[in-house]
Design a protein around this motif. Structure first.
Motif, PDB file in Angstrom:
ATOM      1  N   HIS A 671       0.855  -1.180   0.000  1.00 47.48           N
ATOM      2  CA  HIS A 671       0.000   0.000   0.000  1.00 47.48           C
ATOM      3  C   HIS A 671       0.895   1.235   0.000  1.00 47.48           C
ATOM      4  O   HIS A 671       1.769   1.357   0.851  1.00 47.48           O
ATOM      5  CB  HIS A 671      -0.890   0.040   1.252  1.00 47.48           C
ATOM      6  N   ARG A 672       0.685   2.137  -0.940  1.00 45.49           N
ATOM      7  CA  ARG A 672       1.508   3.333  -1.009  1.00 45.49           C
ATOM      8  C   ARG A 672       0.647   4.567  -0.767  1.00 45.49           C
ATOM      9  O   ARG A 672      -0.447   4.685  -1.308  1.00 45.49           O
ATOM     10  CB  ARG A 672       2.185   3.444  -2.378  1.00 45.49           C
ATOM     11  N   PHE A 673       1.166   5.466   0.024  1.00 40.50           N
ATOM     12  CA  PHE A 673       0.529   6.762   0.198  1.00 40.50           C
ATOM     13  C   PHE A 673       1.628   7.768   0.468  1.00 40.50           C
ATOM     14  O   PHE A 673       2.361   7.652   1.453  1.00 40.50           O
ATOM     15  CB  PHE A 673      -0.464   6.753   1.366  1.00 40.50           C
ATOM     16  N   ASP A 674       1.760   8.740  -0.432  1.00 40.20           N
ATOM     17  CA  ASP A 674       2.786   9.765  -0.309  1.00 40.20           C
ATOM     18  C   ASP A 674       2.107  11.075   0.075  1.00 40.20           C
ATOM     19  O   ASP A 674       1.460  11.708  -0.767  1.00 40.20           O
ATOM     20  CB  ASP A 674       3.537   9.922  -1.629  1.00 40.20           C
ATOM     21  N   THR A 677       2.928  14.052  -2.289  1.00 46.67           N
ATOM     22  CA  THR A 677       2.211  14.025  -3.568  1.00 46.67           C
ATOM     23  C   THR A 677       0.764  14.470  -3.374  1.00 46.67           C
ATOM     24  O   THR A 677       0.208  15.230  -4.182  1.00 46.67           O
ATOM     25  CB  THR A 677       2.250  12.612  -4.180  1.00 46.67           C
ATOM     26  N   TYR A 678       0.172  14.003  -2.309  1.00 48.24           N
ATOM     27  CA  TYR A 678      -1.216  14.378  -2.014  1.00 48.24           C
ATOM     28  C   TYR A 678      -1.348  15.894  -1.824  1.00 48.24           C
ATOM     29  O   TYR A 678      -2.216  16.536  -2.420  1.00 48.24           O
ATOM     30  CB  TYR A 678      -1.678  13.627  -0.767  1.00 48.24           C
ATOM     31  N   PHE A 723      -8.845   5.820   0.586  1.00 46.97           N
ATOM     32  CA  PHE A 723      -8.135   7.078   0.417  1.00 46.97           C
ATOM     33  C   PHE A 723      -9.142   8.231   0.401  1.00 46.97           C
ATOM     34  O   PHE A 723     -10.346   8.024   0.207  1.00 46.97           O
ATOM     35  CB  PHE A 723      -7.317   7.049  -0.879  1.00 46.97           C
ATOM     36  N   ALA A 737      -8.632  10.827 -10.617  1.00 47.74           N
ATOM     37  CA  ALA A 737      -7.786  10.105  -9.668  1.00 47.74           C
ATOM     38  C   ALA A 737      -6.424  10.783  -9.610  1.00 47.74           C
ATOM     39  O   ALA A 737      -5.904  11.239 -10.635  1.00 47.74           O
ATOM     40  CB  ALA A 737      -7.627   8.648 -10.091  1.00 47.74           C
ATOM     41  N   ASP A 740       0.810   9.739  -9.648  1.00 46.51           N
ATOM     42  CA  ASP A 740       2.085   9.866  -8.949  1.00 46.51           C
ATOM     43  C   ASP A 740       2.738  11.219  -9.186  1.00 46.51           C
ATOM     44  O   ASP A 740       3.623  11.627  -8.427  1.00 46.51           O
ATOM     45  CB  ASP A 740       3.039   8.753  -9.381  1.00 46.51           C
ATOM     46  N   TRP A 744      -4.323  15.389 -11.452  1.00 50.62           N
ATOM     47  CA  TRP A 744      -5.622  14.721 -11.363  1.00 50.62           C
ATOM     48  C   TRP A 744      -6.008  14.238 -12.763  1.00 50.62           C
ATOM     49  O   TRP A 744      -6.225  15.037 -13.668  1.00 50.62           O
ATOM     50  CB  TRP A 744      -6.688  15.677 -10.817  1.00 50.62           C
ATOM     51  N   ARG A 758      -7.267   2.777  -4.015  1.00 52.76           N
ATOM     52  CA  ARG A 758      -5.840   2.798  -4.337  1.00 52.76           C
ATOM     53  C   ARG A 758      -5.206   4.174  -4.246  1.00 52.76           C
ATOM     54  O   ARG A 758      -4.003   4.291  -4.051  1.00 52.76           O
ATOM     55  CB  ARG A 758      -5.620   2.261  -5.754  1.00 52.76           C
ATOM     56  N   THR A 759      -6.007   5.233  -4.414  1.00 49.30           N
ATOM     57  CA  THR A 759      -5.444   6.584  -4.502  1.00 49.30           C
ATOM     58  C   THR A 759      -6.521   7.610  -4.188  1.00 49.30           C
ATOM     59  O   THR A 759      -7.726   7.297  -4.273  1.00 49.30           O
ATOM     60  CB  THR A 759      -4.891   6.828  -5.919  1.00 49.30           C
TER      61      THR A 759
END
Length: 943
Positions: A671-674, A677-678, A723, A737, A740, A744, A758-759
């Motif tokens: 699971h990736r969450f930056d 980036t957000y 998310f 969505a 990376d 959007w 996922r995002t």
């Protein structure tokens, strides 16, 4: 500092003494009241529960995790065994029989030690203590006892009484079979026992710190059991020193502790971790070596365990006792007041009142019968709804399981432990939604119908009571609450003062349904698949054969098993309603006896020439005494509750070193969450409102109500949004969505919810709200998704303001999260949701209690709103205004006003900027050049 357990015992004893006084006063006038025996028995039970109540600890650990050794040390049942020149520590429970305990072994205190096997049919068999280890363990030696030969012949519980100071201090300890055994009965027994446990001690071996199975179990159980401790065992075997990342030397077990703590924060946030050595503690006890006991870290663990149990189950038990005291005291005081009023009336007035009461009682009888029928109908309706929703859940689950099996690697399916992880994860999600919906539906409907039944009964009687002859007694009946939680716990075979039921009605139902499904249908399903894999040589039974067998009968058998399980739940829900219906029917004879009895006794006093004034004074004095006792109990209980609150951070072992990056590598792959980036993907000019809350708090429904359209599905849909989902104005419905690159990217609107697994996602919708307003649906921080707490905090950090949701009572986990958000200085608004199933007094109490908890944590809300999106939608459908207490429109207007103020500030700033540019452009070129030279001169020190 006061010992938490001692503080609880003092409060418990004070409350029990007051209850005993109350019982004495009530019993003295038992002949004047209907159901006095019932009230006396209720007080006797309440006193016994307080004085004799034990905290139930369920110890869960796999083979060789050090479980039996820890239990022997905990009980103080250890000794040195000298054999062949060597010395080892032995205890009551075997520590070396392979592979694990066979059934639940419940250890209780008694001066005389004994062991009894209890079988499903109720048969009991005494066991010699010398043979206990063989009886409850599985291995070659265990075959000496027929009870462990197969599941059907095994006992469901072995109860052992032990002369142990630890047990005598107020504990029952359950040694569970664990979850990794190949025997399905072991897993079934453990999971079914957990809802009744006050705390779960989950053991993790230092040699194998935090497996995939640990993550799966804790991620599920932590949702339903408030007090869970992770115990890292056998640190005595890992005391060699090694260099750490910062160059400091540390013991090897500390590196394992880092991984366990970091992984716990991801999979079961807020769960404390305690490394310890049961061997060192036991040896320290035997050798009277305080230094060795201190080195074992056992005492820190026991102190934290006491504090946690006292702050959860202990507080709940006192509050339940206080509520029962208030109920019986109110009942008794009103009866005394009615008695006093009758004593003060002339004989003629008494006769007139007696005659006037007859039609009122007839009306009451009819209304009570109607109320009884209403609750029976509610039970039938709820049972049917349970079966209907269960059928939908089963259909959706079948599709989800098929997809999971289709995409899973065959090696994962062949491994029984990993197969359990896969099935449990899918089943816990699907059954969890079903259980949450059923719990909410049952709680709301039965609370409403129980209250309505009492209200209708009283209303019918009041309508017939033209002279107000029974006003006092009818007021007492109207104020009395039917015990919905107690009836529900009894229907599920649980103690309302222990385990998940001690939290609230909804938690009790949810935990019983979900853990029961994992310990029932899921176990049989996995066992059927594992048996097929084991039936042939390796390589001959693969995924194709499995999928064929699933379609050929395994899936159908599992669905039938799950259907039967849903039927049993439906029957229990109907039983709850039947229990409440019986209580409503019992009101009629009570009112008849308590209304006519005082009048008849007063007339007899007239005839005998008794001192009626003295009798009236005595009755009023008794009414005052019982009221005063109930108030004393409530005051003592709330004083204890205020001082016993303990946060997860306070339970953590301060000596456990934690590298924040430890243990995150594996999770980062899955699971990736930056956060960077957000944040880069967010436009600074927007006014973002982050909606935070636990699972099933109504975030989606609230966004839909504010937006005026169904933008998001209600919580509990087939797709769980992991998310943040941003909702803002757009000329048409569109979805995007986050990529990376912090851009959007447009996606089909129908794929938005799946993408949110996922995002982060953005949904645009036409609305009349300010164009710069963005409503952010943050994931439920307690959903079990590993990154949920981190993502929820990131959504709050990037927001302009935060709306924090809660229902009925702010939990410790909610307070912990909201406290961390408040530390950032964000403006916070609190919203009490789903308030439609509460009456006016309950709504006020919920908000007042929340305000107190927030002040204790130093959290200052802008305002607390009370809302119900359901009542709001019903009002819209009926073309009427929402109820006066429903502040949803006020909340919407507040958020709208904040966004408009923000936009006005932006417009002013833009006008000011444009004006500055215009003025700068209108000045002569020479003046601008002079100003530039002057600035450069100042910058470089020129004159």
């Amino acid at each position: 500092m006061t010992d938490p357990l001692e503080a609880y015992r003092a409060a418990r004893d004070d409350v029990a003494d007051c209850l005993a006084e109350l019982r004495t006063i009530v019993a003295a006038a038992a002949d004047q009241r209907h159901d006095a025996d019932s009230d006396d028995a209720a007080l006797e039970r309440t006193i016994a529960r307080l004085r004799d109540g034990r905290f139930v600890l369920a110890v869960v650990g796999e083979f060789s995790s050090g479980k039996s050794f820890l239990l022997n040390a905990l009980l103080g049942k250890v000794q040195f065994d000298e054999r062949a020149g060597s010395r080892r520590i032995t205890g009551l429970l075997a520590t070396d029989i392979n592979p694990s305990t066979a059934t639940i072994t419940e250890l209780q205190y008694a001066a005389e030690e004994s062991a009894t096997a209890i079988y499903p049919g109720g048969r009991e068999e005494r066991i010699p203590l010398g043979r206990l280890a063989r009886f409850v363990a599985v291995g070659e030696e265990a075959k000496l006892h027929d009870a462990t030969g197969d599941e059907s012949g095994a006992p469901e519980l072995v109860r052992v009484t032990v002369d142990s100071p630890f047990l005598q201090s107020g504990f029952v300890v359950a040694d569970t079979p664990g979850l990794a055994s190949i025997n399905p009965a072991h897993r079934r027994a453990t999971l079914r026992y957990l809802p009744g446990a006050d705390s779960v001690l989950y053991l993790i071996d230092t040699q194998q710190p935090f497996t995939e199975g640990d993550a799966s179990f804790l991620g599920i159980v932590r949702r339903y059991i408030e007090s869970v401790f992770i115990v890292q065992t056998k640190i005595d075997l890992w005391r060699m020193r090694e260099g750490s990342a910062n160059g400091e030397a540390r013991e090897t077990w500390q590196a394992a502790a880092q991984r366990i703590v970091a992984q716990t924060a991801l999979h079961a946030p807020g769960t404390p971790v305690f490394p310890l050595s049961a061997r060192e503690y036991a040896e320290g006890l035997l050798a009277h070596d305080d230094a060795l006991i201190a080195q074992s870290r056992f005492r820190e663990f026991l102190a934290a365990l006491d504090a946690s149990l006292v702050a959860t189950t202990g507080r709940s038990r006192l509050r339940r006792a206080a509520a029962e005291a208030r109920r019986i005291a109110t009942h008794a005081a009103d009866a005394f007041a009615f008695e006093a009023a009758a004593c003060e009336m002339p004989a003629a007035a008494l006769r007139l009142r007696r005659d006037a009461i007859a039609p009122v009682l007839d009306a009451f009888d009819a209304a009570a019968h109607a109320g009884q029928e209403r609750l029976h109908d509610a039970g039938t309706t709820l049972a049917a709804a349970t079966r209907a929703q269960g059928a939908q859940m089963r259909a959706a689950l079948a599709r989800t399981l098929l997809r999971a099996f289709d995409t899973a690697d065959v090696a994962r399916l062949r491994d029984r432990a990993k197969l359990h992880i896969l099935v449990d994860d899918v089943l816990a999600t699907a059954v969890g939604r079903f259980a949450a919906d059923i719990a909410e539906l049952v709680a709301k409907r039965l609370r409403h119908d129980a209250r309505a039944a009492s209200t209708d009964v009283v209303g019918a009687a009041r309508a017939a009571d033209a002279e107000g002859a029974l006003t006092l007694l009818l007021d007492a009946v109207a104020a009395e609450r039917l015990p919905v939680t107690e009836s529900a716990a009894a229907a599920f075979g649980a103690d309302p003062a222990s385990g998940a039921w001690s939290s609230d009605l909804e938690t009790g139902i949810r935990s019983s349904i979900v853990l029961g499904a994992l310990g029932g249908p899921a176990v049989g399903f996995v066992d059927a698949i594992a048996t097929r894999f084991a039936s042939g040589p390796p390589g001959t039974y693969m995924k194709r054969e499995l999928l064929a067998d699933l379609e050929g009968g395994i899936a159908a058998a599992f669905d039938a098993d799950l259907g039967a399980y849903v039927d049993r739940i439906a029957e229990r829900i109907a039983a709850i309603a039947a229990s409440l219906a019986t209580r409503v029917a019992a009101l009629a004879p009570r009112v008849r006896v308590e209304s006519l009895g005082p009048l008849e006794r007063a007339l007899a006093s007239h005839a005998a020439g008794a001192d009626r004034a003295a009798a009236a004074r005595d009755a009023r004095a008794r009414a005052g005494e019982v009221h005063a006792l109930a108030t004393r109990i409530e005051t003592r209980t709330e004083a204890f509750a205020r001082t016993s609150r303990v946060g997860r951070a306070e339970l953590a072992d301060p000596a456990v070193p934690l590298d924040p990056a430890a243990g995150r590598a594996q999770v980062a792959v899955e699971h990736r969450f930056d956060p960077s980036t957000y944040e880069h993907g967010l436009h600074p000019e927007r006014w973002r409102v982050a909606l935070l809350g636990a699972f099933k708090r109504g975030k989606s429904s609230l966004i839909n109500a504010i937006a005026g359209a169904r933008v998001l599905p209600d919580e509990g849909s087939d797709v769980e949004m992991h998310f943040p989902v941003h909702v803002r104005y757009g000329p048409e419905n569109k979805a995007y969505a986050l990529g990376d690159d912090a851009g959007w990217n447009a996606i089909p609107l129908g794929d938005a919810l799946e993408a949110a697994t996922r995002t982060p996602v953005l949904i645009e919708t036409p609305w009349s709200l300010p164009r710069q307003l963005v409503l952010v649906h943050a994931p439920a921080f307690d959903s079990g998704f590993p990154l949920a707490p981190e993502i929820a905090r990131a959504a709050a950090s990037a927001a302009s303001e935060v709306v924090a949701l809660f229902s009925r009572q702010l939990s410790d986990r909610e307070l912990e999260l909201y406290g961390r958000v408040a530390e950032t200085g964000k403006a916070m608004t609190f919203v009490h949701t789903m308030a439609d199933h509460e009456d006016a007094a309950e709504r006020r109490n919920v908000v007042m209690l929340a305000d107190r908890y927030l002040r204790e944590r130093g959290i200052a809300p802008q305002r607390t709103f009370t809302i119900s999106t359901l009542e709001f939608r019903e009002a819209q459908a009926a073309g009427r205004a929402p109820a006066g207490w429903n502040e949803l429109i006020a909340l919407r207007s507040t958020l709208e006003g904040h966004a408009e103020e923000h936009m006005a500030r932006l417009e002013r700033a833009e006008r000011d900027r444009a004006e500055r540019e215009r003025l700068a452009a209108s000045r002569p070129v020479q003046e601008q050049a002079t100003e530039r030279r002057s600035f450069l001169g100042r910058l470089f020190g020129g004159r």
